[in-house]
Design a protein around this motif. Structure first.
Motif, PDB file in Angstrom:
ATOM      1  N   LYS A   1      23.151  -4.869 -17.097  1.00 27.54           N
ATOM      2  CA  LYS A   1      23.868  -4.184 -15.997  1.00 27.54           C
ATOM      3  C   LYS A   1      24.616  -4.987 -16.108  1.00 27.54           C
ATOM      4  O   LYS A   1      25.015  -6.952 -15.637  1.00 27.54           O
ATOM      5  CB  LYS A   1      22.566  -5.102 -15.183  1.00 27.54           C
TER       6      LYS A   1
ATOM      7  N   THR B   1      23.055  -0.586 -16.783  1.00 30.75           N
ATOM      8  CA  THR B   1      24.042  -0.579 -17.657  1.00 30.75           C
ATOM      9  C   THR B   1      23.722   1.070 -18.543  1.00 30.75           C
ATOM     10  O   THR B   1      23.651   1.680 -18.737  1.00 30.75           O
ATOM     11  CB  THR B   1      24.581  -0.913 -17.538  1.00 30.75           C
ATOM     12  N   SER B   2      22.651  -0.382 -19.861  1.00 27.04           N
ATOM     13  CA  SER B   2      22.175   0.471 -20.747  1.00 27.04           C
ATOM     14  C   SER B   2      20.435  -0.367 -20.418  1.00 27.04           C
ATOM     15  O   SER B   2      20.412  -1.296 -20.244  1.00 27.04           O
ATOM     16  CB  SER B   2      22.743   0.670 -21.323  1.00 27.04           C
TER      17      SER B   2
ATOM     18  N   GLU C   1      16.438   1.094 -21.470  1.00 29.62           N
ATOM     19  CA  GLU C   1      15.326   1.125 -20.566  1.00 29.62           C
ATOM     20  C   GLU C   1      14.554   0.358 -19.852  1.00 29.62           C
ATOM     21  O   GLU C   1      13.581  -0.352 -20.295  1.00 29.62           O
ATOM     22  CB  GLU C   1      14.662   2.707 -21.179  1.00 29.62           C
TER      23      GLU C   1
ATOM     24  N   SER D   1      14.894   6.421 -16.367  1.00 34.71           N
ATOM     25  CA  SER D   1      16.306   6.664 -16.449  1.00 34.71           C
ATOM     26  C   SER D   1      16.289   8.543 -16.504  1.00 34.71           C
ATOM     27  O   SER D   1      17.072   8.876 -15.726  1.00 34.71           O
ATOM     28  CB  SER D   1      16.824   6.518 -17.769  1.00 34.71           C
TER      29      SER D   1
END
Ligand SMILES: Nc1ncnc2c1ncn2[C@@H]1O[C@H](COP(=O)(O)OP(=O)(O)O)[C@@H](O)[C@H]1O
Ligand SMILES: [Mg+2]
Lengths: 231, 409
Positions: free
Chosen positions: A14, A63-64, A66, A75
């Motif tokens: 994040k 931000t990436s 899961e 997501s």
């Protein structure tokens, strides 16, 4: 093992961007929360505990990476679907001012059940049961501002567990309490964990509370630096 | 919606503002509707009772110079009118421009040939006679005080009338002044000479000559019956022989018709100001409410309430407040109007009141409002309030829960 995994996080990153500043709040967190666990995530202020809980609870998006809640990838969900999922599967306890000031203690506890469409009689029965278990049934008809901080947090815990969520995510629930009340609150959560089998995952930066947990994660600088399972 | 109701209780002052912001506009609008209807009635009465009638049958011709064209009353038309139930009342008129002369003095007047018995019902002149009496038959005339003074006339004098209608040429006759009336307006007192219809017909040497049939439509009591007048006019047109036309009072007294047409839009525009102000108060009040509750809305959203739920909660709040405000405002307005009516209506101020009375028009303004107008005012206000709450409600629904919970006022 996989069937009792409630939440699984994979490679959570994040990054907060405000104007020119980028804050790397989480730098790749992997973890699983199993059914019936009583887990604390500890770490200094700013280490990313709140961020982690927000991501796990579907309040914010990574931000990436899961998050899977009971196998479902968050997501892919629309904000309204996320809200629905929070309503039905997650209990939240926040630092303070958790309660809706215009509603009584009982109404606060039944609030989420009401949103879920649980019939009034049933909601009240369940809420009174939890309130009794937490020793605050006598405040049922009071408004939150009449209660002490410790009592308010207990109401928040009651509200979080009453809907039998997959997990209760508590972000420094004792932050506004003194040592004695903090310990009492954690003890109550632990008891609910045992009596109801509710899964708890809470953040704290208070080291004194950690002897009560079954599993402890240490978060530093957005990374899990150690993990310990204790009796 | 318990949450909404509790929020109303929580912020009483704000609730009161929202209530008043919808209460006053609804109240004002209803009262304005009441005044508008009263004023229209008053205007309608003064227009139609001023010998204009609801409608007139006239020649379809147009004459330059302002004279009304003369036509011969077709045989059978009177019977037909008598048998039709369209008209409640009608009377014949022959108006001629003329010169009134006595001795060496003369003055330009309008000779009005009327049916003396019938005209009593609609013309103020019989009631205004201050010397002598009103005309009873052929060869008699009443004149205004101003004309009597100009020509040095007294009751019992003989007056020479020289008519000069563009279609009938010159005509002359002598009438006896049997009465003098006090006109509400000097102009009227100077120019009106009323004689019997046959006396006027003698001046143009034509039996059956008239300029108009002044008619009142059955069941019409005020401007709100304009459509009945329209309908009666259309029916009449069908039975009229060619060459005759129906003129509605809107054409006969255009200034009144124009007022009636613009009164409502003007009122609406005027009350729109109050509605907009009310709406702004609601907007402001709900905007602040959402700001104040940001944290708690964040918690509610975090717990899993849908956007719809949050919008609905705020709409319930505005609906309860504006609903009670607008409905009570509209009802109070209706109540006040009913009270004023019960006390006998509003007396119009001095001079205007005298003027109307002289024309046989009730100088009292009768306020009235229809259930439709009351409901319309209340609903419109509620609609404006709900629309005004839209933006704050949308903001509330789109709050990011994490951001919102961090929010400290
Ligand atoms: N909304 C935000 N915008 C910018 N930076 C943020 C935001 N939220 C948290 N941070 C930053 O991310 C880091 C982790 O914050 P947080 O997750 O709140 O840590 P903790 O809860 O452990 O104190 C901190 O450096 C914090 O300043
Ligand atoms: Mg934190």
């Amino acid at each position: 093992m996989s069937s009792d995994v409630v939440i699984r996080a994979e490679g959570l990153v994040k990054i907060y961007r405000t104007d020119a500043v980028e804050t790397l709040a989480l730098r790749g967190v992997d973890l699983s929360i199993h059914k019936g666990e009583f887990t604390a995530v500890a770490g200094p202020s700013g280490s990313g505990k709140s961020t982690l809980l927000h991501l796990l609870g579907g309040l914010d998006r990574p931000t990436s990476g899961e998050v899977f809640l009971e196998g479902k990838a968050l997501s892919k969900l629309h904000p309204e679907e996320l809200a629905r999922l929070r309503l039905e599967r997650i209990g939240f306890v926040f630092q303070a001012h958790n309660l809706i000031p215009v509603l009584t203690v009982l109404e606060n506890v039944t609030f989420a059940l009401e949103l879920r469409g649980v019939p009034a009689r049933e909601r009240e029965r369940r809420a009174r049961e939890v309130l009794a278990e937490l020793g605050i049934e006598k405040y049922a008809q009071q408004f939150p501002h009449r209660l002490s901080g410790g009592e308010q947090q207990r109401v928040a815990v009651a509200r979080a567990v009453v809907g039998d969520p997959a997990v209760v995510l508590a972000d420094e629930p004792t932050a506004s309490l003194d040592g004695e009340n903090s310990r009492a609150l954690i003890d109550l959560m632990r008891r609910l964990n045992e009596t109801r089998g509710t899964t708890f995952f809470f953040a704290t930066h208070d080291a004194r509370l950690l002897d009560r947990v079954k599993r402890l994660l240490i978060l530093e600088d957005g990374r899990i630096v150690s993990e310990r399972v204790q009796a | 919606m318990r949450y909404a109701l509790r929020n109303i209780k929580r912020a009483k002052r704000r609730a009161v503002y929202t209530f008043l912001a919808t209460f006053y506009p609804a109240l004002i609008l209803v009262i304005m509707f009441g005044f508008a209807a009263g004023e229209m009635q008053s205007l309608f009465d003064s227009a139609t009772k001023l010998e204009t009638g609801h409608l007139q049958i006239r020649s379809a011709k147009e004459l330059s110079g302002g004279s009304i064209p003369i036509f011969a009353l077709p045989e059978g038309l009177v019977d037909e009118l008598a048998h039709s139930d369209l008209l409640e009342f009608w009377t014949l008129r022959l108006d001629l421009p003329a010169l009134a002369a006595i001795g060496s003095r003369s003055y330009g007047v309008v000779v009005q040939g009327v049916e003396p018995e019938k005209i009593r019902r609609i013309s103020p002149v019989p009631g205004l006679v201050v010397q002598g009496r009103y005309i009873g038959g052929s060869g008699e005339a009443v004149v205004g005080e101003e004309l009597a003074r100009l020509l040095n006339l007294a009751v019992g004098d003989a007056l020479v009338l020289l008519s000069a209608h563009p279609e009938a040429g010159m005509g002359a006759g002598v009438v006896m002044v049997v009465g003098i009336f006090r006109a509400p307006q000097a102009e009227m007192g100077r120019t009106i000479v009323q004689v019997s219809l046959d006396t006027a017909q003698d001046l143009v040497r034509r039996e059956n000559a008239v300029t108009s049939v002044v008619a009142y439509v059955a069941g019409v009591t005020g401007p709100w019956h304009a459509s009945r007048i329209e309908k009666a006019a259309a029916e009449l047109e069908k039975i009229l022989p060619p060459g005759l036309a129906v003129k509605k009072f809107a054409e006969l007294a255009p200034e009144v018709a124009v007022f009636m047409q613009i009164a409502r839009p003007v009122l609406t525009a005027f009350s729109a100001i109050f509605f907009i102000l009310g709406g702004l108060v609601v907007l402001n009040s709900f905007y602040l409410a959402v700001l104040e509750r940001t944290r708690e809305l964040g918690v509610i959203r975090a717990l899993g309430a849908s956007r719809k739920w949050i919008m609905a909660a705020l709409f319930w709040e505005v609906l309860v407040l504006s609903g009670s405000g607008a409905v009570l405002g509209a009802l109070l307005g209706t109540g006040l109007i009913a009270l004023v009516e019960k006390l006998g209506g509003l007396r119009l101020p001095g001079a205007y009141s005298e003027y109307l009375r002289a024309f046989g028009v009730d100088p009292i303004l009768h306020l009235r409002v229809s259930p439709g107008e009351v409901a319309g005012a209340a609903l419109a206000m509620i609609g404006v309030a709900v629309l005004s709450a839209w933006y704050p409600a949308r903001r509330a629904a789109r709050l990011d829960p994490v951001e919102a919970m961090r929010y400290v006022l």
